[in-house]
Scaffold this motif. Structure first.
Motif, mmCIF file in Angstrom:
data_model
loop_
_atom_site.group_PDB
_atom_site.id
_atom_site.type_symbol
_atom_site.label_atom_id
_atom_site.label_comp_id
_atom_site.label_asym_id
_atom_site.label_seq_id
_atom_site.Cartn_x
_atom_site.Cartn_y
_atom_site.Cartn_z
ATOM 1 N N ARG A 125 -13.152 0.381 6.185
ATOM 2 C CA ARG A 125 -13.106 -0.812 5.358
ATOM 3 C C ARG A 125 -11.664 -1.198 5.008
ATOM 4 O O ARG A 125 -11.282 -2.368 5.005
ATOM 5 N N GLY A 126 -10.873 -0.174 4.731
ATOM 6 C CA GLY A 126 -9.502 -0.394 4.298
ATOM 7 C C GLY A 126 -8.621 -1.082 5.326
ATOM 8 O O GLY A 126 -7.521 -1.531 5.020
ATOM 9 N N ALA A 127 -9.103 -1.182 6.566
ATOM 10 C CA ALA A 127 -8.310 -1.845 7.598
ATOM 11 C C ALA A 127 -8.503 -3.353 7.570
ATOM 12 O O ALA A 127 -7.908 -4.067 8.368
ATOM 13 N N SER A 128 -9.328 -3.826 6.661
ATOM 14 C CA SER A 128 -9.582 -5.269 6.592
ATOM 15 C C SER A 128 -9.108 -5.832 5.257
ATOM 16 O O SER A 128 -9.627 -5.480 4.200
ATOM 17 N N GLN A 129 -8.130 -6.696 5.299
ATOM 18 C CA GLN A 129 -7.594 -7.276 4.062
ATOM 19 C C GLN A 129 -8.660 -8.029 3.274
ATOM 20 O O GLN A 129 -8.668 -7.996 2.053
ATOM 21 N N SER A 130 -9.537 -8.722 4.014
ATOM 22 C CA SER A 130 -10.558 -9.507 3.312
ATOM 23 C C SER A 130 -11.444 -8.612 2.463
ATOM 24 O O SER A 130 -11.974 -9.052 1.446
ATOM 25 N N LEU A 131 -11.640 -7.374 2.903
ATOM 26 C CA LEU A 131 -12.526 -6.480 2.177
ATOM 27 C C LEU A 131 -11.792 -5.683 1.099
ATOM 28 O O LEU A 131 -12.403 -4.931 0.350
ATOM 29 N N CYS A 132 -10.475 -5.865 1.059
ATOM 30 C CA CYS A 132 -9.676 -5.108 0.086
ATOM 31 C C CYS A 132 -8.991 -6.020 -0.919
ATOM 32 O O CYS A 132 -8.092 -5.592 -1.638
ATOM 33 N N SER A 133 -9.360 -7.290 -0.916
ATOM 34 C CA SER A 133 -8.771 -8.169 -1.924
ATOM 35 C C SER A 133 -9.894 -8.945 -2.607
ATOM 36 O O SER A 133 -11.036 -8.962 -2.130
ATOM 37 N N ALA A 134 -9.560 -9.567 -3.725
ATOM 38 C CA ALA A 134 -10.559 -10.321 -4.480
ATOM 39 C C ALA A 134 -11.108 -11.451 -3.598
ATOM 40 O O ALA A 134 -10.377 -11.963 -2.751
#
Ligand SMILES: *[C@@H]1O[C@H](CO)[C@@H](O)[C@H](O)[C@H]1NC(C)=O
Ligand SMILES: *[C@@H]1O[C@H](CO)[C@@H](O)[C@H](O)[C@H]1NC(C)=O
Ligand SMILES: *[C@@H]1O[C@H](CO)[C@@H](O)[C@H](O)[C@H]1NC(C)=O
Ligand SMILES: *[C@@H]1O[C@H](CO)[C@@H](O)[C@H](O)[C@H]1NC(C)=O
Length: 442
Positions: free
Chosen positions: A180-189
């Motif tokens: 999951r952490g490799a995707s910015q969309s999934l790690c930001s608001a």
């Protein structure tokens, strides 16, 4: 260069006449104009004619970067991009071919919803014991479900992923999404529900583990709505063998799917896998160390790569109708040597605006950067980018000879030179990558 400056200027003017009659300011800089409007000139290795331009309405400048080194600083104006139409992007790759780096070229773009290897879950659900299956019948078991899932994901139906995630998410919540952490969309608001200071947010985006720790668990419904708010989507996968496996998706007009096929010299792939997957490639290390080939060595570990590449690349180069405007071949070595120029070509092909965040990321993470402090997470990527040919000092001559014999037709097709002598292998001032241009066709 068979294309003279005169014809370049003429072409530039012709294309302005066609597409940009109103833009007068450009005419003061005709050479850069060609590049700045993202036109791709039919080619400078064959001859360019105004007829081509008129017919295609769009031209391809082959040696843009070579002739016009300053193009790197010229932004591509958004006007020519088909930015309103949603473009779905698939990075078709294999392990250790540089696909994480290519993925970042989209992950760093705030307009793109990026997923890193979602098909991992299909594979682990359907072929649990085959972490890296090389048996083609077995690989095909997951192809149908993989395609169905890709189709759903491109339509932002992320809940389709849930049936493959183990344990199954409850209430659409999971902390088991692969990388999951490799995707910015999934790690930001809004998908990352933690309230983070700007500094924390930066850390969460830079470090996969931090994302999982701070943002967890993932609300898949929330992720699906984030997917819908983004203009485009990109998925990276090493789990689809060949381009023909994607034909049904490519031909679906609703998806508007474009495929970037990433290839790399198989000798480089092998060297990198031997270092990375130490257990799986143990016998290759043994061979390298002893000079004797173990009898139970699984040669499919490299042969499959070459067969898959060969099939896909031959299909692409044959320019079938169904790939028209939808396929681009990218050699990792070219990206490593000319990251900005190649990224521009990639974005032009996709019709996407090259956001400054992407350019910044490239500069920070390749040799373009002089500031060591900005190079953190992708140090390894940067090093391999800087040394795309360093496999030459890592593989023994035996392994090189085996690989280049097994992959001979492919090497020829992609412009990778074979070596005949150990001295030639380790002479790094003699490049084994021929200058070739693989232009998308439309
Ligand atoms: C390009 O044009 C030149 C001169 O007009 C001609 O000699 C040459 O064969 C042409 N090249 C190609 C690839 O058509
Ligand atoms: C997940 O997000 C959706 C959409 O915003 C929301 O309706 C739902 O309550 C969330 N689920 C949980 C368990 O928080
Ligand atoms: C690039 O480096 C600069 C300077 O350290 C930093 O401010 C910026 O956030 C970085 N950008 C990206 C996209 O990595
Ligand atoms: C290495 O390759 C370069 C370029 O092909 C050549 O000029 C040079 O002589 C080679 N050096 C050795 C030691 O073979």
């Amino acid at each position: 260069m068979q294309c003279s400056w005169k014809s370049l200027v003429l072409l530039a003017l012709a294309s302005i006449a066609i597409q940009y009659t109103a833009i007068r300011t450009f005419s003061t800089r005709p050479p850069s104009l060609l590049c700045s409007v993202g036109l791709v000139l039919a080619s400078c290795t064959t001859n360019c004619s105004i007829n081509d331009v008129m017919q295609k309405g769009q031209v391809t400048l082959q040696s843009c970067g070579d002739v016009l080194p300053h193009i790197a600083s010229i932004p591509v104006p958004p006007a020519i991009h088909n930015a309103r139409r949603r473009t779905n992007i698939l990075i078709l790759a294999t392990t250790r071919s540089g696909s994480s780096f290519v993925g970042q070229l989209f992950n760093q773009n705030p307009e793109v919803f990026y997923l890193f290897e979602p098909l991992y879950h299909v594979q682990s659900a359907l072929l649990p014991r085959l972490a890296t299956s090389r048996n083609s019948a077995e690989r095909r078991v997951m192809l149908g479900p993989a395609r169905d899932l890709l189709r759903s994901l491109y339509q932002c139906h992320l809940s389709s992923l849930e049936r493959y995630i183990q344990p199954h998410p409850t209430q659409h919540l999971t902390d088991k999404l692969f990388r999951r952490g490799a995707s910015q969309s999934l790690c930001s608001a809004p998908v990352c529900e933690a309230s983070l200071s700007p500094k924390e947010q930066q850390l969460v985006l830079a470090d996969e583990g931090e994302c999982v720790k701070k943002c967890s668990p993932l609300n898949i419904s929330l992720a699906a709505s984030a997917c819908r708010t983004k203009h485009h989507a990109a998925i990276k996968t090493v789990r689809i063998p060949q381009i023909s496996d994607l034909r049904a998706l490519i031909e679906d007009p609703k998806l508007n799917l474009k495929v970037v096929q990433l290839v790399r010299d198989p000798r480089g792939i092998l060297a990198s896998r031997i270092e990375t997957f130490r257990d799986t490639y143990r016998l290759w290390r043994l061979w390298r160390a002893t000079g004797r080939r173990p009898h139970n060595l699984d040669l499919r570990q490299i042969n499959t790569v070459c067969e898959d590449f060969l099939q896909s690349v031959s299909t692409g180069l044959a320019r079938p109708r169904w790939l028209k405007g939808r396929y681009m071949l990218l050699r990792y070595e070219d990206l490593a040597r000319f990251p900005l120029q190649k990224t521009r070509e990639l974005y032009t092909f996709l019709g996407l605006v090259l956001e400054s965040s992407v350019v910044d990321w490239i500069i920070n993470n390749t040799r373009g950067s002089n500031d060591l402090s900005t190079r953190q997470k992708f140090t390894t990527v940067r090093d391999s980018a800087a040394n795309a040919e360093n496999w030459r000092v890592k593989l023994s001559f035996d392994l090189v000879v085996y690989t280049q014999t097994a992959c001979k037709p492919l090497l020829g097709l992609l412009g990778y030179k074979t070596v005949l002598h150990p001295r030639e292998l380790i002479n790094l001032s003699h490049s084994l990558v021929e200058d070739r241009r693989f232009l998308p066709f439309s």
